[in-house]
Design a protein around this motif. Sequence first.
Motif, mmCIF file in Angstrom:
data_model
loop_
_atom_site.group_PDB
_atom_site.id
_atom_site.type_symbol
_atom_site.label_atom_id
_atom_site.label_comp_id
_atom_site.label_asym_id
_atom_site.label_seq_id
_atom_site.Cartn_x
_atom_site.Cartn_y
_atom_site.Cartn_z
ATOM 1 N N MET A 1 0.057 -7.518 -1.148
ATOM 2 C CA MET A 1 -0.095 -6.290 -0.359
ATOM 3 C C MET A 1 -1.372 -6.360 0.472
ATOM 4 N N LYS A 2 -1.278 -5.959 1.751
ATOM 5 C CA LYS A 2 -2.493 -5.914 2.566
ATOM 6 C C LYS A 2 -3.092 -4.514 2.463
ATOM 7 N N ARG A 22 2.205 10.647 0.813
ATOM 8 C CA ARG A 22 3.543 11.270 0.787
ATOM 9 C C ARG A 22 4.624 10.270 0.424
ATOM 10 N N SER A 23 4.442 9.017 0.848
ATOM 11 C CA SER A 23 5.494 8.040 0.570
ATOM 12 C C SER A 23 5.275 7.292 -0.751
ATOM 13 N N GLY A 24 4.375 7.799 -1.589
ATOM 14 C CA GLY A 24 4.254 7.254 -2.951
ATOM 15 C C GLY A 24 3.256 6.130 -3.107
ATOM 16 N N GLY A 25 2.374 5.919 -2.107
ATOM 17 C CA GLY A 25 1.410 4.830 -2.189
ATOM 18 C C GLY A 25 0.080 5.247 -2.800
ATOM 19 N N LEU A 26 -0.827 4.272 -2.884
ATOM 20 C CA LEU A 26 -2.170 4.489 -3.453
ATOM 21 C C LEU A 26 -3.229 4.434 -2.361
ATOM 22 N N GLY A 162 -6.160 -5.834 -1.784
ATOM 23 C CA GLY A 162 -4.862 -6.499 -1.911
ATOM 24 C C GLY A 162 -3.961 -5.873 -2.961
ATOM 25 N N ARG A 163 -4.468 -4.849 -3.685
ATOM 26 C CA ARG A 163 -3.670 -4.261 -4.761
ATOM 27 C C ARG A 163 -3.371 -2.777 -4.545
#
Length: 344
Positions: A1-2, A22-26, A162-163
């Motif tokens: 992941m970038k 909103r789309s469930g990311g961190l 990256g995480r």
Amino acid sequence: MKTLFLDANAPDTAAIAAEIIRSGGLVAIPTETVYGLGANGLDENAVLKIFEAKGRPQDNPLILHVAQPGEMERFCHDIPESAYRLAEKFWPGPLTMVLPVKDIVPKRTTAGLDTVAVRCPDSDVTRRIIALAGVPIAAPSANISGKPSTTTAEHVRHDHDGRIDAIVDGGPCRVGVESTIVDLTEDRPRLLRPGGITPEQLIEVLGDLVVDKAVTAQIDKDAVVKAPGMKYRHYAPAEPVVIVSGSREKAAAYIHAHFTPGDRVLCFEEELALYADCAPLAYGREADVNTLSAGLFSALRILDDPGIHQVYARCPVGGGVAYAVQNRLKKAAAFHIVDAEAEA
Ligand code: AMP
Ligand code: MG
């Protein structure tokens, strides 16, 4: 992941970060206390990613961050009048309140407790992100579990590049230690964690305050506690830390008598000259405790080096914000304290 790096002052930052939430990311968010690792607090799957990224035990609940004080009513029930008074006085600010939770908040966020911790942070960009996302942001400190907390975007990059989806860089955190946590669900208000809002300030509003024993002593890892997070080892660099208490002169005598090459001294700026031959690192000025709270975690991160044998640490005395610095340093030292006055 970038991992995306977003400047808090860039015009699109809040909208981009809100869309990721909103789309469930961190998204790592700046606050006045420490950087948080945030996700949609109402989305179980998003919240799970926080635990995975940090390596955080699942019985350690998160804090729900809201954009406006009034939003606590969406997530909490039976809110006592004292909570409104605290919010009026200290929000936005470094105070978290524990209140009875409504069903809308998933168990993953509260670690299955019937209470939830809520806070309205004092960071414009972070409150804009929450408002644009239209959901509360659940966030613990953004450090890898057990390590010193993150007080700069660079700390977050070190732990999570990256995480996670994005890091919002809002500069160094002003307070530098995590929020004060007060539990308002029992007969008497209870301090679960000291921070930038001091016990004295809380008592002024509440007229009463019980200090939980987890604030002042090591809690057994198998203990049943009010806030499960309190029993875990915290803030710890790789090597043992010992706090050396007592006067400047007696502490210096003790440390010089015990120092061996490979050790480090964590001290006040006023003491740097005293420890010139003991690899000293200053974390702030004793005369201004806010510089100590702001600098503590950066210093503990510098000292998080397996090549170091032992850290001798100097700790401020007194109440107010010093109380929070004492708590974090004692936890980093696993409550290992030597009284140089008694040793002399
Ligand atoms: P952190 O800021 O990284 O320490 O993570 C959030 C802190 O809030 C942890 O110490 C949790 O134990 C505490 N916390 C979250 N929810 C609750 C709750 N419902 N009751 C008591 N403490 C809580
Ligand atoms: Mg933490």
